[in-house]
Each structure stands twice: as C-alpha cells, then as structure tokens.
Design a protein around this motif. Sequence first.
Motif, PDB file in Angstrom:
ATOM      1  N   CYS A  99      -2.807  -7.887  41.589  1.00 55.65           N
ATOM      2  CA  CYS A  99      -3.589  -7.385  42.385  1.00 55.65           C
ATOM      3  C   CYS A  99      -2.771  -6.726  43.667  1.00 55.65           C
ATOM      4  CB  CYS A  99      -4.911  -8.111  43.014  1.00 55.65           C
ATOM      5  SG  CYS A  99      -5.655  -7.730  44.526  1.00 55.65           S
ATOM      6  N   CYS A 102      -3.801  -9.191  47.062  1.00 59.27           N
ATOM      7  CA  CYS A 102      -3.789 -10.707  47.202  1.00 59.27           C
ATOM      8  C   CYS A 102      -2.842 -11.431  46.302  1.00 59.27           C
ATOM      9  CB  CYS A 102      -4.940 -11.534  47.090  1.00 59.27           C
ATOM     10  SG  CYS A 102      -5.614 -11.459  45.249  1.00 59.27           S
ATOM     11  N   GLN A 104      -2.816 -11.988  43.205  1.00 57.78           N
ATOM     12  CA  GLN A 104      -3.506 -12.442  41.929  1.00 57.78           C
ATOM     13  C   GLN A 104      -3.305 -11.983  40.863  1.00 57.78           C
ATOM     14  OE1 GLN A 104      -5.680 -15.375  41.736  1.00 57.78           O
ATOM     15  NE2 GLN A 104      -6.093 -14.880  39.637  1.00 57.78           N
ATOM     16  N   CYS A 119     -10.229  -6.638  41.117  1.00 61.90           N
ATOM     17  CA  CYS A 119      -9.682  -7.869  41.442  1.00 61.90           C
ATOM     18  C   CYS A 119     -10.957  -9.137  41.537  1.00 61.90           C
ATOM     19  CB  CYS A 119      -8.907  -8.123  42.698  1.00 61.90           C
ATOM     20  SG  CYS A 119      -8.417  -9.893  42.899  1.00 61.90           S
ATOM     21  N   CYS A 122     -10.319 -11.223  45.316  1.00 55.32           N
ATOM     22  CA  CYS A 122     -10.664 -10.669  46.641  1.00 55.32           C
ATOM     23  C   CYS A 122     -11.699  -9.367  46.605  1.00 55.32           C
ATOM     24  CB  CYS A 122      -9.352 -10.271  47.554  1.00 55.32           C
ATOM     25  SG  CYS A 122      -8.420  -9.046  46.594  1.00 55.32           S
TER      26      CYS A 122
HETATM   27 ZN   LIG Z   1      -6.948  -9.692  44.846  1.00 48.68          ZN
END
Ligand SMILES: [Zn+2]
Length: 130
Positions: A99, A102, A104, A119, A122
């Motif tokens: 992502c 963030c 992720q 995502c 977030c």
């Molecule tokens: Zn994210």
Amino acid sequence: MIRDMLQKFKDAMIRFLSGRYGSDKLNLALLGGALALMILGAVGRRSWLSVCSLLAYVPLIWSIFRMYSRNVEARRRENAAFLRFFSRLKDREHCYFHCPGCRQTVRVPRGRGKISIRCPKCGMQFIKKT
Ligand SMILES: [Zn+2]
C-alpha cells in the motif's frame, strides 16, 4: 570420579543449550545452501567456481549463529519472514502489493488486468495491474 565429571559435563551442556533457539526451516535452507555451495566449490575446484567453497561459510556460520542464539523472538521473526517469502514465490494465484499509504502488504487475485485496490488497513485506494 569419572561419573562426577560426566555429570558436570552434562549439566554444563544442558545449561549451555537451554534457552537457545535451535533449528527451523530457515536453518535447514541455510545448511542446504551451504552444502550446495561446497559441492559446487569441490566440483569446480580449478575454476572460478572454487570461490563457492569459501562462500559456503556464510550460510553455514549464519545458521550456527541462529541455532545458538538466545534471542528466540528475533529468530522466530526471521523464520516467519522466510516462510512468507517462499509461500509468495509459490503462489501463482495472487499478486502482492505494498500500500502506498501505509506499506501494508495487500494480496489480490492474479490475472484481472488493471484493478483498483483498497487497502484493508488504511482504506487508501490505488490502481495496479495484476
Ligand atoms: Zn494502507
């Protein structure tokens, strides 16, 4: 007398090994890699391949360090990262993206063309080709 010494030796060994991490899949892979490099180095003794027998010490020493490490939590994390990496290599049905918001990791099905990914952490949306 000898029995006493053996008992002391055994106690010392148990003390030495207790709380150590031991072996896991990553260590097996490291040892396998070291073995492969040693074989390569032995086969190509008179060529540039001979550096392999020196390179073999790198995974070998690393695996020994991990085996006797007392930092069990860090070793467990390394092994988990290694297993995750391999399961992704084998995974032909999904794509993995980071992502942009963030970092992720997001897993999406492969072969859908350009898709918009949301995502789960977030909520940021981004477009990727799968
Ligand atoms: Zn994210």
